[in-house]
Scaffold this motif. Structure first.
Motif, mmCIF file in Angstrom:
data_model
loop_
_atom_site.group_PDB
_atom_site.id
_atom_site.type_symbol
_atom_site.label_atom_id
_atom_site.label_comp_id
_atom_site.label_asym_id
_atom_site.label_seq_id
_atom_site.Cartn_x
_atom_site.Cartn_y
_atom_site.Cartn_z
ATOM 1 N N MET A 26 31.597 -29.933 -14.151
ATOM 2 C CA MET A 26 32.541 -29.239 -13.278
ATOM 3 C C MET A 26 33.790 -30.088 -13.050
ATOM 4 O O MET A 26 34.913 -29.570 -12.995
ATOM 5 C CB MET A 26 31.881 -28.915 -11.940
ATOM 6 C CG MET A 26 30.751 -27.905 -12.008
ATOM 7 S SD MET A 26 31.320 -26.209 -12.202
ATOM 8 C CE MET A 26 31.975 -25.882 -10.571
ATOM 9 N N ALA A 27 33.595 -31.417 -12.940
ATOM 10 C CA ALA A 27 34.718 -32.314 -12.699
ATOM 11 C C ALA A 27 35.666 -32.388 -13.885
ATOM 12 O O ALA A 27 36.811 -32.845 -13.744
ATOM 13 C CB ALA A 27 34.214 -33.715 -12.359
ATOM 14 N N ALA A 28 35.220 -31.931 -15.058
ATOM 15 C CA ALA A 28 36.098 -31.922 -16.229
ATOM 16 C C ALA A 28 37.240 -30.936 -16.050
ATOM 17 O O ALA A 28 38.302 -31.081 -16.667
ATOM 18 C CB ALA A 28 35.292 -31.575 -17.481
ATOM 19 N N LYS A 29 37.048 -29.934 -15.197
ATOM 20 C CA LYS A 29 38.101 -28.952 -14.941
ATOM 21 C C LYS A 29 38.558 -28.930 -13.485
ATOM 22 O O LYS A 29 39.661 -28.484 -13.196
ATOM 23 C CB LYS A 29 37.616 -27.549 -15.333
ATOM 24 C CG LYS A 29 37.492 -27.340 -16.836
ATOM 25 C CD LYS A 29 37.244 -25.882 -17.162
ATOM 26 C CE LYS A 29 37.218 -25.649 -18.665
ATOM 27 N NZ LYS A 29 36.992 -24.216 -19.012
ATOM 28 N N ILE A 30 37.700 -29.387 -12.578
ATOM 29 C CA ILE A 30 38.025 -29.367 -11.144
ATOM 30 C C ILE A 30 38.177 -30.800 -10.654
ATOM 31 O O ILE A 30 37.226 -31.587 -10.707
ATOM 32 C CB ILE A 30 36.935 -28.657 -10.326
ATOM 33 C CG1 ILE A 30 36.630 -27.282 -10.902
ATOM 34 C CG2 ILE A 30 37.346 -28.561 -8.869
ATOM 35 C CD1 ILE A 30 37.789 -26.321 -10.852
ATOM 36 N N VAL A 31 39.365 -31.155 -10.188
ATOM 37 C CA VAL A 31 39.619 -32.495 -9.660
ATOM 38 C C VAL A 31 39.279 -32.514 -8.174
ATOM 39 O O VAL A 31 39.789 -31.693 -7.400
ATOM 40 C CB VAL A 31 41.083 -32.915 -9.880
ATOM 41 C CG1 VAL A 31 41.341 -34.291 -9.266
ATOM 42 C CG2 VAL A 31 41.410 -32.922 -11.366
ATOM 43 N N GLY A 32 38.407 -33.439 -7.770
ATOM 44 C CA GLY A 32 38.015 -33.514 -6.365
ATOM 45 C C GLY A 32 37.141 -32.338 -5.966
ATOM 46 O O GLY A 32 36.275 -31.902 -6.734
ATOM 47 N N GLN A 33 37.335 -31.833 -4.746
ATOM 48 C CA GLN A 33 36.620 -30.660 -4.235
ATOM 49 C C GLN A 33 35.104 -30.816 -4.364
ATOM 50 O O GLN A 33 34.397 -29.886 -4.760
ATOM 51 C CB GLN A 33 37.079 -29.383 -4.967
ATOM 52 C CG GLN A 33 38.552 -29.085 -4.893
ATOM 53 C CD GLN A 33 39.017 -28.682 -3.494
ATOM 54 O OE1 GLN A 33 38.233 -28.649 -2.549
ATOM 55 N NE2 GLN A 33 40.291 -28.374 -3.371
ATOM 56 N N LYS A 34 34.579 -31.998 -4.017
ATOM 57 C CA LYS A 34 33.144 -32.250 -4.136
ATOM 58 C C LYS A 34 32.331 -31.308 -3.261
ATOM 59 O O LYS A 34 31.270 -30.818 -3.675
ATOM 60 C CB LYS A 34 32.828 -33.706 -3.762
ATOM 61 C CG LYS A 34 31.351 -34.070 -3.875
ATOM 62 C CD LYS A 34 31.111 -35.510 -3.469
ATOM 63 C CE LYS A 34 29.628 -35.861 -3.612
ATOM 64 N NZ LYS A 34 28.743 -35.035 -2.762
ATOM 65 N N GLU A 35 32.820 -31.027 -2.053
ATOM 66 C CA GLU A 35 32.091 -30.144 -1.152
ATOM 67 C C GLU A 35 31.976 -28.739 -1.741
ATOM 68 O O GLU A 35 30.928 -28.096 -1.647
ATOM 69 C CB GLU A 35 32.784 -30.093 0.211
ATOM 70 C CG GLU A 35 32.063 -29.224 1.225
ATOM 71 C CD GLU A 35 32.755 -29.167 2.571
ATOM 72 O OE1 GLU A 35 32.464 -28.249 3.361
ATOM 73 O OE2 GLU A 35 33.610 -30.050 2.821
ATOM 74 N N MET A 36 33.054 -28.266 -2.369
ATOM 75 C CA MET A 36 33.011 -26.944 -2.981
ATOM 76 C C MET A 36 32.030 -26.918 -4.151
ATOM 77 O O MET A 36 31.235 -25.987 -4.277
ATOM 78 C CB MET A 36 34.400 -26.530 -3.462
ATOM 79 C CG MET A 36 34.410 -25.206 -4.213
ATOM 80 S SD MET A 36 36.053 -24.697 -4.797
ATOM 81 C CE MET A 36 36.396 -25.975 -6.021
ATOM 82 N N ILE A 37 32.076 -27.934 -5.003
ATOM 83 C CA ILE A 37 31.185 -27.977 -6.166
ATOM 84 C C ILE A 37 29.730 -28.021 -5.726
ATOM 85 O O ILE A 37 28.879 -27.287 -6.244
ATOM 86 C CB ILE A 37 31.531 -29.175 -7.057
ATOM 87 C CG1 ILE A 37 32.905 -28.973 -7.696
ATOM 88 C CG2 ILE A 37 30.477 -29.382 -8.142
ATOM 89 C CD1 ILE A 37 33.412 -30.167 -8.489
ATOM 90 N N ASP A 38 29.412 -28.877 -4.755
ATOM 91 C CA ASP A 38 28.035 -28.959 -4.255
ATOM 92 C C ASP A 38 27.615 -27.646 -3.602
ATOM 93 O O ASP A 38 26.474 -27.204 -3.750
ATOM 94 C CB ASP A 38 27.899 -30.105 -3.253
ATOM 95 C CG ASP A 38 27.797 -31.464 -3.941
ATOM 96 O OD1 ASP A 38 27.770 -31.488 -5.197
ATOM 97 O OD2 ASP A 38 27.765 -32.489 -3.245
#
Length: 350
Positions: A26-38
């Motif tokens: 997911m981090a390959a396309k989304i920078v940061g936003q750890k709370e959203m990814i989790d």
């Protein structure tokens, strides 16, 4: 045999490695936003729907597409507009002159992962059609109900700053969302990476980024669910969950017989005056959602048991869209997160 013995250290390490792979992809396309990814991963494992709220340009749609890509599940995007009809979502009956009968043409909702983009732009009829799909995992076309694929996962986005041409989501539909995630602006150093990694002008829309790996297929998803089911929840933690949800309800809306029920629940916050900000609290569906999500958060941390901190971590995204604030709260600039934080500070921790 205790429930904690069902989850071995090796299994937890395998789950942690799998979650780390999902985050990396997911981090390959989304920078940061750890709370959203989790939050997206937690809801997918829990089998619940999710509501994403944030201003335009914060990668809400990209995050949903990326999640569908790493799962390899069937994905459909539906752009909600004021002129959208229920048939545009669920499908309709088509007359076939050659056969002199009707046939069913299924709509885009027959997919595993549904992106309901700008969901608050759809009128009430469309919302009711989506409500049946989210709750019962089926849609009705004509006189027949058709089951939706399993898993079925709705990720809805909404823009909080535009109100013209929008419709407020009914409370019954909001309650069907497992979690509501608030997407915030990136940090300056994260935005610097976003700018540096933006595609060049010479790249076409078809090759701007390489596809993500299918690291969370259906087999691995069901494996994570089986491990989450085996995470131990102590009886005191379960009472803590129920106490938090019960504490969101003003005394005037509670069942007065609860004082004669089994067990002891200290749920009434002290004289903080928090209840003047709440009109209606969360339903038992919130207790179930909190119970599920805190187990998955514990699994994310590599533990085979739930702690009060896991419950607190899950409380904001699970409860923020389920409580109805009063006019007084709006007048004083109070939001749901502030009210929930006050409630958490007053409910005794086991």
């Amino acid at each position: 045999m205790e429930q904690t013995q069902l989850v071995q250290k090796e299994e937890l390490e395998k789950c942690s490695k799998l979650i780390a792979e999902c985050r990396k992809e997911m981090a390959a396309k989304i920078v940061g936003q750890k709370e959203m990814i989790d939050g997206l991963l937690v809801s997918l494992i829990a089998g619940g729907h999710i509501l994403l709220e944030g201003v335009p340009g914060l990668a809400k749609t990209l995050a949903v597409k990326s999640l569908a890509e790493i799962t390899g599940l069937d994905f459909k995007r539906i752009q909600f507009t004021p002129d959208l009809l229920p048939a545009d979502l669920t499908g309709t009956m088509i007359w076939e002159p050659a056969n002199s009968n009707f046939s069913v043409r299924r709509g885009p909702i027959f997919a595993n992962v549904i992106l309901a983009d700008e969901i608050n732009r759809a009128p009430a009829k469309v919302q009711s059609a989506l409500l049946e799909a989210m709750e019962e995992k089926q849609v009705t076309i004509g006189e027949t109900s058709y089951p939706l694929p399993d898993p079925f996962f709705v990720l809805a986005t909404e823009n909080p700053i535009e109100h013209e041409g929008t419709y407020s989501l009914p409370e019954a539909e909001l309650d069907r969302f497992l979690m509501k995630l608030m997407i915030i602006y990136p940090e300056p150093f994260e935005e610097l990476d976003i700018v540096k990694n933006s595609p060049p002008l010479t790249s076409s829309s078809s090759n701007r980024s390489s596809p993500l790996s299918n690291v969370l297929n259906m087999e691995k998803l069901f494996y994570l669910r089986s491990i989450a089911d085996a995470i131990h929840v102590d009886e005191q933690i379960t009472k803590y969950i129920v106490s938090i949800v019960t504490a969101t309800r003003p005394a005037s809306t509670r069942n007065q017989r609860s004082a004669q029920g089994r067990g002891s629940f200290e749920t009434q916050p002290s004289s903080d005056g928090v209840y003047r900000y709440v009109t209606f609290g969360a339903s038992p569906r919130a207790s179930i959602a909190l119970y599920r999500c805190c187990r998955i958060f514990a699994m994310f941390e590599g533990r085979n048991f739930v702690t009060p901190e896991d419950v607190k971590t899950a409380s904001l995204p699970v409860l923020r869209h389920r409580i109805v604030l009063s006019y007084e709260a709006e007048a004083e600039g109070m939001n749901a997160d502030t009210v929930i934080a006050r409630i958490l500070s007053h409910v005794p921790v086991p």
